[in-house]
Scaffold this motif. Structure first.
Motif, PDB file in Angstrom:
ATOM      1  N   SER A 139       7.727   3.315   9.770  1.00 20.46           N
ATOM      2  CA  SER A 139       7.912   3.592   8.347  1.00 20.46           C
ATOM      3  C   SER A 139       9.129   4.482   8.155  1.00 20.46           C
ATOM      4  CB  SER A 139       6.661   4.290   7.787  1.00 20.46           C
ATOM      5  OG  SER A 139       6.493   5.560   8.404  1.00 20.46           O
ATOM      6  N   SER A 140       9.512   4.682   6.904  1.00 21.42           N
ATOM      7  CA  SER A 140      10.711   5.463   6.607  1.00 21.42           C
ATOM      8  C   SER A 140      10.581   6.921   7.031  1.00 21.42           C
ATOM      9  CB  SER A 140      11.034   5.388   5.112  1.00 21.42           C
ATOM     10  OG  SER A 140       9.920   5.830   4.343  1.00 21.42           O
ATOM     11  N   ASP A 141       9.339   7.410   7.203  1.00 18.18           N
ATOM     12  CA  ASP A 141       9.157   8.782   7.675  1.00 18.18           C
ATOM     13  C   ASP A 141       8.971   8.844   9.196  1.00 18.18           C
ATOM     14  OD1 ASP A 141       6.647   7.704   7.855  1.00 18.18           O
ATOM     15  OD2 ASP A 141       5.653   9.207   6.594  1.00 18.18           O
ATOM     16  N   ILE A 184       0.833  -1.208   0.000  1.00 23.82           N
ATOM     17  CA  ILE A 184       0.000   0.000   0.000  1.00 23.82           C
ATOM     18  C   ILE A 184       0.871   1.263   0.000  1.00 23.82           C
ATOM     19  CG2 ILE A 184      -2.020  -1.100   1.009  1.00 23.82           C
ATOM     20  CD1 ILE A 184      -1.215  -0.007   3.733  1.00 23.82           C
ATOM     21  N   GLY A 185       2.127   1.097  -0.434  1.00 27.65           N
ATOM     22  CA  GLY A 185       2.986   2.247  -0.643  1.00 27.65           C
ATOM     23  C   GLY A 185       3.715   2.770   0.578  1.00 27.65           C
ATOM     24  N   ILE A 186       3.805   1.978   1.633  1.00 24.24           N
ATOM     25  CA  ILE A 186       4.503   2.400   2.849  1.00 24.24           C
ATOM     26  C   ILE A 186       5.774   1.576   2.999  1.00 24.24           C
ATOM     27  CG2 ILE A 186       4.399   2.519   5.369  1.00 24.24           C
ATOM     28  CD1 ILE A 186       1.380   2.917   5.109  1.00 24.24           C
ATOM     29  N   THR A 187       6.909   2.240   3.155  1.00 27.81           N
ATOM     30  CA  THR A 187       8.183   1.557   3.345  1.00 27.81           C
ATOM     31  C   THR A 187       8.494   1.463   4.832  1.00 27.81           C
ATOM     32  OG1 THR A 187       9.047   2.387   1.249  1.00 27.81           O
ATOM     33  CG2 THR A 187      10.659   1.600   2.866  1.00 27.81           C
ATOM     34  N   VAL A 188       8.629   0.247   5.332  1.00 20.75           N
ATOM     35  CA  VAL A 188       9.002   0.032   6.729  1.00 20.75           C
ATOM     36  C   VAL A 188      10.520  -0.044   6.801  1.00 20.75           C
ATOM     37  CG1 VAL A 188       8.848  -1.521   8.710  1.00 20.75           C
ATOM     38  CG2 VAL A 188       6.846  -1.153   7.249  1.00 20.75           C
ATOM     39  N   SER A 189      11.116   0.818   7.636  1.00 23.44           N
ATOM     40  CA  SER A 189      12.570   0.925   7.651  1.00 23.44           C
ATOM     41  C   SER A 189      13.226   0.363   8.902  1.00 23.44           C
ATOM     42  CB  SER A 189      12.987   2.389   7.496  1.00 23.44           C
ATOM     43  OG  SER A 189      12.476   3.170   8.566  1.00 23.44           O
ATOM     44  N   ARG A 190      12.492   0.254  10.004  1.00 25.16           N
ATOM     45  CA  ARG A 190      13.137  -0.234  11.221  1.00 25.16           C
ATOM     46  C   ARG A 190      12.104  -0.771  12.202  1.00 25.16           C
ATOM     47  NH1 ARG A 190      13.406   3.844  15.562  1.00 25.16           N
ATOM     48  NH2 ARG A 190      12.171   5.656  14.917  1.00 25.16           N
ATOM     49  N   ALA A 191      12.601  -1.568  13.144  1.00 22.86           N
ATOM     50  CA  ALA A 191      11.784  -2.073  14.248  1.00 22.86           C
ATOM     51  C   ALA A 191      12.545  -1.837  15.543  1.00 22.86           C
ATOM     52  CB  ALA A 191      11.494  -3.558  14.066  1.00 22.86           C
TER      53      ALA A 191
END
Length: 251
Positions: free
Chosen positions: A223-225, A182-189
């Motif tokens: 997310s990346s933001d 759905i266009g969301i980049t997950v960058s970290r946990a």
């Protein structure tokens, strides 16, 4: 040194009787009344002693049946690794793989659940905003190893094919891939472990005594933001699993 409380003394006595093979795995212990008479203490002391041994995995209680000597159970190692990430499958599959052996799980999702205050704060949404809540129970050799509860803001996934983590065409593909769809980049946990005690519901699910030692892991995907897109509470009983973190060394 101060003398041990009576219930701990009785726990040692019962443990020794098991070690001496007076009772073997699968055997039902005598009633609390009988044990109390044998040991010269009240039933309340026997009950507390048995609770200690249940929390340690020496005994197991069976509702409506009594207390039994537990079958020997290997203490598993759960490796939490920055290398593992989430290349394939859901966080659930990563957690099962972290046990180092094959496992299974059960899950249940509920949509449009109002976010309680602590979850709302972690997800950065107003208290009471709708979330998708998914409860998981992890099993190894048919026995529970740990449980978790995942929360995702309903506003992010509503009206999409990824609204249910374990349902629809993207079932089980994981937070990273589902959000990417759905266009969301997950960058970290981020994970935050802390010690605790099992509450009544957790004790039933995990097969431990209420108040047994557990490790609680609060995990949140961003997310990346920098916005949280999922948060989960993982509860691991200390008697069944040890948790090990692998951290890469940067030269």
């Amino acid at each position: 040194m101060p003398e041990q409380p009576p219930y701990l003394q009785i726990a040692d006595v019962l443990r020794q009787r098991i070690a001496d093979q007076e009772w073997t795995p699968g055997d039902r212990l005598p009633s609390r009344a009988q044990l109390g008479e044998e040991c010269g203490v009240g039933e309340a002391v026997i009950r507390r002693a048995q609770e200690v041994l249940i929390s340690q995995g020496v005994l197991e209680g069976r509702a409506g049946s009594g207390t039994y000597v537990a079958e020997p159970r290997e203490r598993l190692r759960m490796v939490r690794s920055l290398y593992s990430g989430e290349p394939e499958g859901s966080p659930l599959r990563v957690d099962v793989a972290a046990l180092g052996k094959g496992g299974t799980w059960e899950s249940r999702s509920d949509a449009m659940v109002p976010a309680p205050p602590d979850i709302a704060a972690r997800l950065g949404v107003p208290e009471g905003d709708y979330c998708v809540r998914t409860a998981y129970e992890y099993l190894s050799d048919g026995k529970p190893t740990h449980v978790s509860t995942s929360w995702e803001p309903y506003s992010i996934t509503t009206g999409t094919l990824v609204v249910l983590p374990e349902g629809g065409p993207y079932a089980g593909t994981g937070v990273v891939r589902r959000m990417a769809e759905i266009g969301i980049t997950v960058s970290r946990a981020v994970e935050r472990p802390e010690p605790g005690q099992a509450n009544a519901e957790e004790a039933v699910l995990l097969g431990v005594q209420r108040g047994a030692l557990v490790t609680r892991i609060e995990r949140t995907y961003y997310s990346s933001d920098g916005k949280p897109v999922e948060t989960a509470d993982i509860v691991v009983p200390a008697a069944y699993c040890e948790i090990v973190y692998e951290v890469p060394v940067v030269g």
